[in-house]
Design an enzyme around this catalytic site. Structure first.
Site, PDB file in Angstrom:
ATOM      1  N   TYR A 108       0.826  -1.212   0.000  1.00  0.00           N
ATOM      2  CA  TYR A 108       0.000   0.000   0.000  1.00  0.00           C
ATOM      3  C   TYR A 108       0.862   1.264   0.000  1.00  0.00           C
ATOM      4  CZ  TYR A 108      -4.389  -2.521   0.783  1.00  0.00           C
ATOM      5  OH  TYR A 108      -5.495  -3.327   0.640  1.00  0.00           O
ATOM      6  N   LYS A 139       4.860 -14.549   4.679  1.00  0.00           N
ATOM      7  CA  LYS A 139       5.315 -15.389   3.563  1.00  0.00           C
ATOM      8  C   LYS A 139       6.837 -15.381   3.606  1.00  0.00           C
ATOM      9  CE  LYS A 139       4.349 -17.822  -0.134  1.00  0.00           C
ATOM     10  NZ  LYS A 139       3.661 -19.112  -0.087  1.00  0.00           N
ATOM     11  N   ASP A 172      -0.645 -18.554   2.994  1.00  0.00           N
ATOM     12  CA  ASP A 172      -1.494 -19.455   2.201  1.00  0.00           C
ATOM     13  C   ASP A 172      -2.090 -20.554   3.082  1.00  0.00           C
ATOM     14  OD1 ASP A 172       1.139 -20.322   2.493  1.00  0.00           O
ATOM     15  OD2 ASP A 172       1.332 -21.129   0.464  1.00  0.00           O
ATOM     16  N   ASP A 191      -5.679  -7.453   4.597  1.00  0.00           N
ATOM     17  CA  ASP A 191      -6.856  -7.023   3.825  1.00  0.00           C
ATOM     18  C   ASP A 191      -7.622  -8.244   3.331  1.00  0.00           C
ATOM     19  OD1 ASP A 191      -8.575  -5.307   2.291  1.00  0.00           O
ATOM     20  OD2 ASP A 191      -7.401  -5.858   0.510  1.00  0.00           O
ATOM     21  N   ASP A 234     -11.539 -10.245   4.961  1.00  0.00           N
ATOM     22  CA  ASP A 234     -12.799 -10.522   4.242  1.00  0.00           C
ATOM     23  C   ASP A 234     -13.171 -11.990   4.418  1.00  0.00           C
ATOM     24  OD1 ASP A 234     -12.734  -7.885   3.264  1.00  0.00           O
ATOM     25  OD2 ASP A 234     -13.476  -8.488   1.290  1.00  0.00           O
TER      26      ASP A 234
HETATM   27  C1  IPM Z   1     -10.398  -2.298   3.480  1.00  0.00           C
HETATM   28  C2  IPM Z   1     -10.667  -1.910   2.057  1.00  0.00           C
HETATM   29  C3  IPM Z   1      -9.684  -0.834   1.594  1.00  0.00           C
HETATM   30  C4  IPM Z   1      -8.286  -1.428   1.653  1.00  0.00           C
HETATM   31  C5  IPM Z   1     -10.009  -0.267   0.205  1.00  0.00           C
HETATM   32  C6  IPM Z   1     -11.418   0.296   0.148  1.00  0.00           C
HETATM   33  C7  IPM Z   1      -9.034   0.770  -0.222  1.00  0.00           C
HETATM   34  O1  IPM Z   1     -10.656  -3.032   1.241  1.00  0.00           O
HETATM   35  O2  IPM Z   1     -10.407  -1.426   4.362  1.00  0.00           O
HETATM   36  O3  IPM Z   1     -10.191  -3.488   3.740  1.00  0.00           O
HETATM   37  O4  IPM Z   1      -7.805  -2.035   0.686  1.00  0.00           O
HETATM   38  O5  IPM Z   1      -7.630  -1.281   2.691  1.00  0.00           O
HETATM   39 MG    MG Z   2     -10.503  -4.870   2.300  1.00  0.00          MG
END
Ligand code: IPM
Ligand code: MG
Length: 364
Positions: free
Chosen positions: A132, A189, A221, A245, A249
């Site tokens: 990032y 990793k 992984d 990130d 999810d």
């Molecule tokens: C998160 C989101 C952000 C990220 C995006 C919206 C830039 O996916 O907060 O997890 O990648 O950090």
């Molecule tokens: Mg995200």
């Protein structure tokens, strides 16, 4: 639907004001992709300075179809990264907890693995470096010869502070559901990447300061499948930005989906709280999205403020908000579509605000 879920978060804050004798000075700012299309800016000029002086920041979501900056970046990403980088919010704290009455989002046949109480871990995602880092570029744009580079930056300092944050957090928690042991899992990793070898070396050094917390290692992984197969073994997980990130999810499916996932971007002086889900433009204006991710972000915000200020009423308010979410979930009457219900976003917000008032009443 960022504004819609934030509206419900504010409703819950108002219920907290009524019941806990706290006054919040709320300063709203528009931001994000849709605002960019309408106003030609990602957020107003004054917003960042205002966030800098605020005790805490609550963010809805950014991103709108067709809303891109001239350099191709998502319009609104300047808000998220402006705050994360600009306020040095180095720890992105993302709890995964399955509340009673909520079904996880994995095939029902394996349901017994995720009884409530078996999913209760926190992913601490490094939030200011890794891939990032804004060190990227493109050559020969457009043709077959096009080349794009994103640089992955890992520093000793950036690793050390987020790893220490993770150990401190584990120290304050009750341990992993499996065995009650405090444990920090280092996810990297390091079998391939130099940056990850640095991260793991720093982890080992910091871990020495915490003899009461068990060390644990996983390549990213393999971690992805272990997290799903045996979430009860995890207490706190620390990892770099992009891995975190992706992992968060996936972790959200263990807690009933993105609609319930909240996060706190924390630094030493500032913090910003947001639901993990995005702006879901297809649900915009339909009063449909689940506001619980935002309300749980409000809960984290109250806890962070309470700890920072040593203020018991804020901590009590945080507990009341979590109790309200649990009550609404286990009652099962006011749930949005993602949890199998028919309630609108605002109805869930109403139910949560009512439940905060109930949870705050002296018992008996
Ligand atoms: C998160 C989101 C952000 C990220 C995006 C919206 C830039 O996916 O907060 O997890 O990648 O950090
Ligand atoms: Mg995200």
């Amino acid at each position: 639907m960022g504004p819609e879920v934030v509206r419900e978060g504010i409703k819950v804050l108002k219920a907290v004001e009524e019941t806990h004798g706290i006054d919040f000075d709320l300063v709203p700012y528009p931001c994000g992709g849709k605002h960019y299309l309408e106003a030609g800016e990602e957020w107003p000029d004054a917003a960042f300075e205002s966030c800098k002086t605020a005790d805490a920041i609550l963010l809805g979501a950014i991103g709108y179809p067709g809303a891109n900056l001239p350099n191709g970046n998502l319009a609104g990403s300047g808000v998220v990264f402006g705050l994360r980088f600009g306020l040095d919010l180095y720890a992105n704290v993302r709890p995964a907890r399955l509340y009673p009455g909520v079904k996880h989002k994995i095939h029902g046949g394996l349901k017994k693995v995720w009884d409530p109480g078996k999913v209760d871990f926190v992913i601490v995602r490094e939030n200011t470096e890794d891939i990032y880092a804004p060190i990227r570029g493109t050559l020969k744009r457009g043709g077959f010869e096009e080349l794009a580079v994103d640089s992955r930056v890992i520093t000793h300092k950036g690793s050390e502070r987020v790893i220490r944050f993770a150990f401190e957090l584990s120290n304050r928690r009750q341990g992993a559901p499996l065995d009650g042991k405090k444990r920090v899992t280092c996810v990297d990793k390091s079998n391939v990447l130099d940056g990850c070898r640095l991260f793991r070396r720093v982890y080992d050094r910091v871990a020495e300061e915490y003899p009461g917390v068990e060390r644990d290692y996983a390549y990213v992984d393999a971690f992805m499948q272990w997290m799903i197969r045996g979430p009860e073994a995890y207490d706190v997980v620390v990892t770099s930005n992009l891995f975190g990130d992706i992992a968060t999810d996936l972790a959200a499916v263990l807690q009933g989906g993105m609609g319930l996932a909240a996060s706190g971007n924390m630094g030493d002086h500032h913090a910003m709280f947001e639901p993990i889900h995005g702006s879901a433009p297809k649900y915009e204006g339909q009063d449909k999205a689940n506001p619980m991710g935002t309300v749980l972000a409000v809960q984290m915000m109250l806890e962070w403020l309470g700890e920072k200020k040593g203020d018991g009423s804020l901590l009590g308010a945080s507990a009341a908000v979590e109790a309200a979410v649990k009550a609404v979930l286990s009652e099962g009457k006011h749930l949005t579509y993602d949890l199998g219900g028919k309630a609108k976003c605002s109805q869930v917000g109403d139910a949560l605000a009512e439940a905060v008032k109930k949870a705050s009443k002296p018992q008996g």
